[in-house]
Design a protein around this motif. Sequence first.
Motif, short mmCIF file in Angstrom:
data_model
loop_
_atom_site.label_atom_id
_atom_site.label_comp_id
_atom_site.label_asym_id
_atom_site.label_seq_id
_atom_site.Cartn_x
_atom_site.Cartn_y
_atom_site.Cartn_z
N PHE A 155 -28.69 10.41 14.71
CA PHE A 155 -29.32 9.57 14.43
C PHE A 155 -29.54 9.30 16.41
O PHE A 155 -28.71 8.80 16.79
CB PHE A 155 -29.34 8.20 13.76
CG PHE A 155 -28.95 8.25 12.57
CD1 PHE A 155 -30.12 7.86 11.18
CD2 PHE A 155 -27.65 9.28 11.17
CE1 PHE A 155 -29.85 8.96 9.78
CE2 PHE A 155 -27.69 9.14 10.87
CZ PHE A 155 -28.05 10.03 9.57
N ALA A 156 -30.91 8.16 16.31
CA ALA A 156 -31.28 8.10 17.41
C ALA A 156 -31.10 6.21 17.45
O ALA A 156 -31.30 6.24 16.33
CB ALA A 156 -32.16 8.21 17.63
N GLY A 179 -9.33 4.01 14.05
CA GLY A 179 -9.89 5.30 14.64
C GLY A 179 -10.90 5.64 15.77
O GLY A 179 -11.32 4.43 15.53
N ALA A 180 -11.94 6.43 15.57
CA ALA A 180 -12.74 6.23 16.55
C ALA A 180 -14.47 5.46 15.87
O ALA A 180 -15.52 6.03 15.77
CB ALA A 180 -13.06 7.64 16.72
N SER A 181 -13.98 6.27 14.37
CA SER A 181 -15.28 5.46 13.58
C SER A 181 -15.31 4.02 13.27
O SER A 181 -14.27 3.29 13.22
CB SER A 181 -14.94 6.08 11.55
OG SER A 181 -13.61 5.70 11.55
N ARG A 200 -19.86 6.67 17.38
CA ARG A 200 -20.31 6.56 18.42
C ARG A 200 -20.11 8.02 18.90
O ARG A 200 -20.05 8.85 19.28
CB ARG A 200 -20.47 5.58 19.38
CG ARG A 200 -21.23 4.08 18.86
CD ARG A 200 -20.33 3.46 20.21
NE ARG A 200 -20.96 1.77 19.62
CZ ARG A 200 -22.78 1.97 20.30
NH1 ARG A 200 -23.87 2.78 20.58
NH2 ARG A 200 -22.94 0.75 19.93
N VAL A 201 -21.51 8.83 19.38
CA VAL A 201 -21.46 10.08 20.16
C VAL A 201 -22.72 9.90 21.32
O VAL A 201 -23.05 8.84 22.16
CB VAL A 201 -22.01 11.43 19.60
CG1 VAL A 201 -20.89 11.27 18.19
CG2 VAL A 201 -23.12 11.32 18.85
N ALA A 202 -22.55 11.07 21.76
CA ALA A 202 -23.44 11.27 23.27
C ALA A 202 -22.97 9.84 24.28
O ALA A 202 -24.11 9.57 24.99
CB ALA A 202 -24.87 11.20 23.03
N HIS A 203 -21.81 9.80 25.01
CA HIS A 203 -21.33 8.98 24.94
C HIS A 203 -22.30 7.42 25.06
O HIS A 203 -22.71 6.67 25.66
CB HIS A 203 -22.76 9.29 26.88
CG HIS A 203 -21.46 10.52 27.66
ND1 HIS A 203 -20.69 10.81 27.86
CD2 HIS A 203 -21.89 11.73 27.55
CE1 HIS A 203 -20.05 11.86 27.65
NE2 HIS A 203 -21.63 12.96 28.17
N THR A 204 -22.59 7.28 23.82
CA THR A 204 -22.41 6.40 22.55
C THR A 204 -23.97 5.73 22.79
O THR A 204 -24.38 4.55 22.96
CB THR A 204 -21.25 5.20 23.61
OG1 THR A 204 -22.77 4.58 24.84
CG2 THR A 204 -20.20 5.15 24.03
#
Length: 248
Positions: A155-156, A179-181, A200-204
Amino acid sequence: MAADPVHTAPRPAVTTAHRSPSSLDYYLVLPRPDDPDPTRAVAGLVVEEFTREHDHISTGLHSAGWTPAAGWWSTAALSRSIRTDPDTSARVVPTSRAEAEGHYRTLGGGQLPDDTELRSYLLVHQPIATAAPLRLGPAQPPAGWHERRVYRVLFAKDLHPDQVTSLRASWRTPVDATGASAASGHLEKGGDRFGWELRRVAHTRAWALDVTVLLGAAADDTVGSTLSDLTTVLRQQGLIPVTTERFS
């Protein structure tokens, strides 16, 4: 919006890629900061539809925009800019068909066309690269299950802390979850088991919903509807889906 047209786009041949019967997504386009009418709440609409493989991964995206001045128009650049250009994405808000109908009527469009007619405007197909599923985790499902799959829906845009709190409550994320979620949930449906984590992904700069599926039998009828339902929940929080990938 950066992709606002000057003229209606040409009408190329419609792709033959598979489309689900009721899978249109609706977005409101907010006015530009320099809009001459400060009272206008919405400048136009965007309608989109993903094309998917039989196992529910994304293969492409159709999109069409509408403004009172230009009517309906379709370009691949529109769907890209919604997800990659911050100025454009800031002006695009996910909405329901019911709300889109109201704004369409207010802007002078009359009755919003039904799905069949709207699909006739979704003429330009933006391909999404696909590959064989990566094998993350055990190749064999746990005892008693037919198959294990892992999906990721990207998602964006961003979520506010209160939106994450709302998701945690609605998904019944354990208070002591670590955890990370940011939020997680699970359900059983039609003999299949689903568990998911939002992170979060892609450096947040983006969000990913990782969904693990345990199929009780060979049929995967519950997978598409569950992925769609979870995606809809996150669209209602303001996120814009980018693609659905499969990792196993």
